[in-house]
Design a protein around this motif. Structure first.
Motif, PDB file in Angstrom:
ATOM      1  N   GLY A 148       0.822  -1.192  -0.108  1.00  0.00           N
ATOM      2  CA  GLY A 148      -0.192  -0.034   0.088  1.00  0.00           C
ATOM      3  C   GLY A 148       0.830   1.119   0.043  1.00  0.00           C
ATOM      4  N   LEU A 149       0.238   2.279   0.217  1.00  0.00           N
ATOM      5  CA  LEU A 149       0.892   3.840  -0.011  1.00  0.00           C
ATOM      6  C   LEU A 149       1.929   3.809   0.855  1.00  0.00           C
ATOM      7  CD1 LEU A 149       0.568   6.412  -1.386  1.00  0.00           C
ATOM      8  CD2 LEU A 149      -0.589   7.399   0.743  1.00  0.00           C
ATOM      9  N   LEU A 150       2.983   4.435   0.505  1.00  0.00           N
ATOM     10  CA  LEU A 150       4.229   4.569   1.418  1.00  0.00           C
ATOM     11  C   LEU A 150       5.489   3.471   0.959  1.00  0.00           C
ATOM     12  CD1 LEU A 150       3.474   6.237   4.721  1.00  0.00           C
ATOM     13  CD2 LEU A 150       3.631   7.349   2.382  1.00  0.00           C
ATOM     14  N   VAL A 151       4.788   2.057   1.230  1.00  0.00           N
ATOM     15  CA  VAL A 151       5.725   1.302   1.098  1.00  0.00           C
ATOM     16  C   VAL A 151       5.694   0.859  -0.553  1.00  0.00           C
ATOM     17  CG1 VAL A 151       5.563  -1.372   1.264  1.00  0.00           C
ATOM     18  CG2 VAL A 151       5.064  -0.050   3.087  1.00  0.00           C
ATOM     19  N   SER A 152       4.824   1.398  -1.090  1.00  0.00           N
ATOM     20  CA  SER A 152       4.690   1.232  -2.732  1.00  0.00           C
ATOM     21  C   SER A 152       5.965   2.103  -3.334  1.00  0.00           C
ATOM     22  CB  SER A 152       3.728   1.941  -3.316  1.00  0.00           C
ATOM     23  OG  SER A 152       3.348   3.388  -2.730  1.00  0.00           O
ATOM     24  N   TYR A 153       6.534   3.143  -2.610  1.00  0.00           N
ATOM     25  CA  TYR A 153       7.667   3.620  -3.251  1.00  0.00           C
ATOM     26  C   TYR A 153       8.933   2.856  -3.343  1.00  0.00           C
ATOM     27  CZ  TYR A 153       5.357   8.254  -2.975  1.00  0.00           C
ATOM     28  OH  TYR A 153       4.651   9.124  -3.375  1.00  0.00           O
ATOM     29  N   ARG A 154       9.323   2.041  -2.096  1.00  0.00           N
ATOM     30  CA  ARG A 154      10.356   1.097  -2.188  1.00  0.00           C
ATOM     31  C   ARG A 154       9.954  -0.148  -3.125  1.00  0.00           C
ATOM     32  NH1 ARG A 154       9.641  -3.390   1.896  1.00  0.00           N
ATOM     33  NH2 ARG A 154      11.854  -3.278   2.657  1.00  0.00           N
TER      34      ARG A 154
ATOM     35  N   GLN B 226       6.118   0.643  -7.300  1.00  0.00           N
ATOM     36  CA  GLN B 226       4.765   0.263  -8.018  1.00  0.00           C
ATOM     37  C   GLN B 226       3.560   1.185  -7.545  1.00  0.00           C
ATOM     38  OE1 GLN B 226       5.036  -3.679  -7.144  1.00  0.00           O
ATOM     39  NE2 GLN B 226       3.218  -3.525  -5.661  1.00  0.00           N
ATOM     40  N   ASN B 227       2.443   1.128  -8.149  1.00  0.00           N
ATOM     41  CA  ASN B 227       1.437   1.944  -7.708  1.00  0.00           C
ATOM     42  C   ASN B 227       0.927   1.610  -6.466  1.00  0.00           C
ATOM     43  OD1 ASN B 227       1.398   3.706  -9.966  1.00  0.00           O
ATOM     44  ND2 ASN B 227       0.233   2.338 -11.242  1.00  0.00           N
ATOM     45  N   PRO B 228       0.581   2.525  -5.550  1.00  0.00           N
ATOM     46  CA  PRO B 228       0.023   1.836  -4.112  1.00  0.00           C
ATOM     47  C   PRO B 228      -1.209   1.180  -4.177  1.00  0.00           C
ATOM     48  CG  PRO B 228      -0.277   4.394  -4.551  1.00  0.00           C
ATOM     49  CD  PRO B 228       0.607   3.924  -5.567  1.00  0.00           C
ATOM     50  N   LYS B 229      -1.369   0.282  -3.445  1.00  0.00           N
ATOM     51  CA  LYS B 229      -2.585  -0.573  -3.570  1.00  0.00           C
ATOM     52  C   LYS B 229      -3.492   0.011  -2.170  1.00  0.00           C
ATOM     53  CE  LYS B 229      -0.883  -4.102  -6.184  1.00  0.00           C
ATOM     54  NZ  LYS B 229      -0.620  -5.652  -6.481  1.00  0.00           N
ATOM     55  N   SER B 230      -4.474  -0.721  -1.908  1.00  0.00           N
ATOM     56  CA  SER B 230      -5.376  -0.058  -1.114  1.00  0.00           C
ATOM     57  C   SER B 230      -4.989   0.497   0.192  1.00  0.00           C
ATOM     58  CB  SER B 230      -6.805  -0.925  -0.945  1.00  0.00           C
ATOM     59  OG  SER B 230      -7.856  -0.527  -0.578  1.00  0.00           O
TER      60      SER B 230
END
Lengths: 107, 504
Positions: free
Chosen positions: B182-188, B191-195
């Motif tokens: 999800g968001l924030l972890v998506s940067y590392r 990929q696009n953030p999931k829910s």
């Protein structure tokens, strides 16, 4: 091991921190739309992109009429308010989510 | 002879040159008619209609009615551990991960999405004990020794333009929802953030979500509310598990493990945004001992590891608030325009309940069997934990088309996150009771189609049990203490990853 960790961190951080030319991509275009155009357009980025097919967006972009097209779709957005460096990002986004792209939004 | 040939040629040319006017007129008329017929035929062709038809075919078929995508990653991980007594171990593994994405929108307001996953270590394993490899929350984020293709995501979405007559666009979704990365972890993860918010939830779930876009009725940019619910464990027996006539009955002393919560975004202008979440999870599993032995060194009873059983003994509540800037300022320079920075705070609280029967060996209660209150994270009291997570990433100068990111997170003694599926082979960094540091560099080799990443994660544990479940195994023991040294507690973990990834 601590020495190794410090070296890895230092080496990777050393590769950074000065300006670079940004490159066009869909995500940037999506962010730009949300930040600059969503409110005056009164529609989501997905709906904006779906106003044309991929071929139509391509034709508009190649003829240099992308800013004018945004103004047509969103009369509140003046072409001169759209910076030249945004155009490629916005075009990439519009092309990616065009009506015939087959791409579908997630939630 | 030559003369005769020349005369004949001249005669032929002259006779050809004197075709009658009537013939020429007739030919012209015939040509005119042909041109007229062509014009009429062309006029009948509706170019717009043809274009529309081609577009519809293109959108609907894409080859076979499902738009497929491929995400194939080959990764090398060097994983190192060090205990408080100085024992260390390093290993290197290679993995292949394949995601096959599916998407189709038969109507403008209905979408199906799916993701099939294969994740395998290189080579045949001699260790055939599966432990938690196939646990439903993490099965697709765990490199396995078998090469199965599993369903990681499969869900449908319905888009509504208005809700109960109000100008509230909304969505409803059911299925195996996108609940990892999800968001924030998506940067590392590039990929696009999931829910969910990646700081506190990063696990696979079967469930549902209902999202309500509130910006039209509040005039606040990007405001939305999303209700989320999921089932982590079922209390149903399997088919033909005991009596062939009775299937899917309730398992004795076992309840469904369910989660309900919300994500609320009070503001998001595409650059600056605030994201919040709060949820409750019921009947969480944990390990409880049925036998406790008296330890004379620590002068206390300790659970006998071989007697541990998985039971339910706690509820849990969690919340997080994340502040995100996707671009710093406006037009100061290209780097700041393209810098992402975030700070996030999360909170967790246990609510233990119930008891289990256990026998005490040695010490003052030798031979006594009695009911023992269930502990959550090793405590029979309700315990609170907190975590802070911050990071930034920006375009790299020395390497074109590359981004560099740095991240840090800290968790307190009783911090417990739902981040079991986080893609860090050394263990979830966001679950850390202690400090975790990370730096990564992602490089586009051929646009977004072929990318590479090098990532270094360093975890410094202050308390044990960071990666455990919710029962006694999650007991926080200070690593740098007499008890920590007695158990030779894990002190540090490191994970150096290099991958190459193809996406199309």
């Amino acid at each position: 091991m601590k020495k190794f960790a410090t070296l890895v961190l230092s080496a990777m951080l050393g590769l950074s921190f000065v300006s670079t030319t940004s490159f066009a991509d869909v995500t940037k275009g999506q962010k730009l739309f949300q930040k600059k155009l969503k409110k005056p357009c009164g529609m989501t980025g997905a709906k904006f992109a779906a106003k044309h097919t991929q071929d139509e967006w391509e034709e508009i972009y190649e003829e240099g009429k992308f800013k004018e097209e945004i103004h047509k779709i969103c009369p509140k957005v003046k072409p001169e308010s759209i910076k030249d460096k945004w155009v490629k990002h916005l075009y990439d986004f519009a092309y990616e989510y065009a009506s015939d792209s087959g791409n579908v939004p997630s939630c | 002879m030559k003369k005769f040939i020349a005369i004949s040629a001249v005669a032929a040319m002259v006779s050809a040159g004197f075709a009658s006017d009537a013939d020429i007129k007739a030919e012209l008329e015939a040509l005119k008619k042909e041109i007229q017929a062509l014009k009429e035929a062309q006029a009948k062709i509706n170019v717009k209609s043809l274009k529309r038809q081609i577009s519809e075919i293109k959108a609907k078929t894409g080859g076979d009615n499902l738009k497929w995508s491929v995400d194939f990653r080959t990764a090398y991980d060097a994983i190192g551990y060090e205990t408080i007594n100085g024992n260390s171990s390093w290993n290197q593994i290679l993995t292949n991960r394949l995601w096959l994405g599916m998407a189709y929108a038969p109507k403008d307001n209905v979408v199906f999405k799916g993701l099939l996953s294969y994740y395998k270590v290189y080579g045949q394993s001699v260790d055939t004990t599966m432990n938690f490899n196939y646990f439903d929350w993490i099965v697709n984020e765990t490199p396995n020794i078998s090469g199965e293709l599993r369903v990681k995501e499969a869900y449908w979405l319905y888009f509504g333009d208005s809700f109960l007559g109000a100008d509230i666009p909304w969505t409803a979704s059911f299925g195996r929802r996108p609940a990892t990365d999800g968001l924030l972890v998506s940067y590392r993860e590039d990929q696009n953030p999931k829910s969910p918010l990646g700081h506190i939830i990063n696990t696979e779930f079967d469930g549902a979500s209902f999202k309500f876009n509130l910006e039209n009725v509040t005039d606040i940019s990007g405001m939305y509310l999303k209700l989320c619910m999921g089932r982590g464990m079922t209390n149903a027996t399997t088919r033909y598990s005991s009596d062939p006539a009775i299937n899917y009955t309730k398992i004795n002393n076992w309840q469904n493990t369910d989660l309900f919560g919300f994500i609320f975004v009070p503001y998001d202008d595409g650059q600056y945004s605030i994201h919040t979440t709060a949820f409750k999870a019921w009947n969480l599993p944990g390990y409880y001992a049925t036998q406790y032995g008296f330890d004379t060194t620590l002068n206390t009873y300790l659970p006998n590891p071989t007697s541990m059983r998985l039971e339910q003994g706690a509820d849990y509540v969690g919340a997080a608030i994340s502040l995100l800037a996707q671009g710093i300022g406006d037009g100061i320079n290209d780097t700041l325009d393209d810098t992402n920075a975030f700070i996030s705070f999360a909170w967790s609280k246990t609510q233990p309940y119930g008891s289990h029967s256990a026998t005490f060996l040695g010490g003052p209660y030798n031979g006594v069997t009695m009911n023992v209150d269930n502990a959550a994270l090793g405590s029979t009291d309700s315990e609170t934990g907190t975590s802070i997570y911050l990071g930034a990433n920006w375009p790299c100068i020395l390497i074109s088309d590359a981004r560099l990111g740095v991240e840090y997170n800290h968790g307190t003694k009783y911090w417990r996150s739902f981040t079991y599926a986080e893609d860090t082979l050394a263990g979830s960094k966001l679950a850390t009771r202690g400090d975790a540091y990370e730096v990564w560099l992602t490089k586009e080799l051929i646009g977004k189609t072929l990318t590479a990443q090098i990532r270094y994660t360093y975890i410094d544990y202050k308390y044990t049990g960071s990666q455990a479940f919710f029962g006694e195994a999650g007991t926080p023991i200070e690593v740098d203490s007499a008890a920590g040294r007695y158990f030779d507690a894990l002190d540090k973990a490191q994970d150096i990853r290099f991958y190459i990834r193809y996406r199309y």
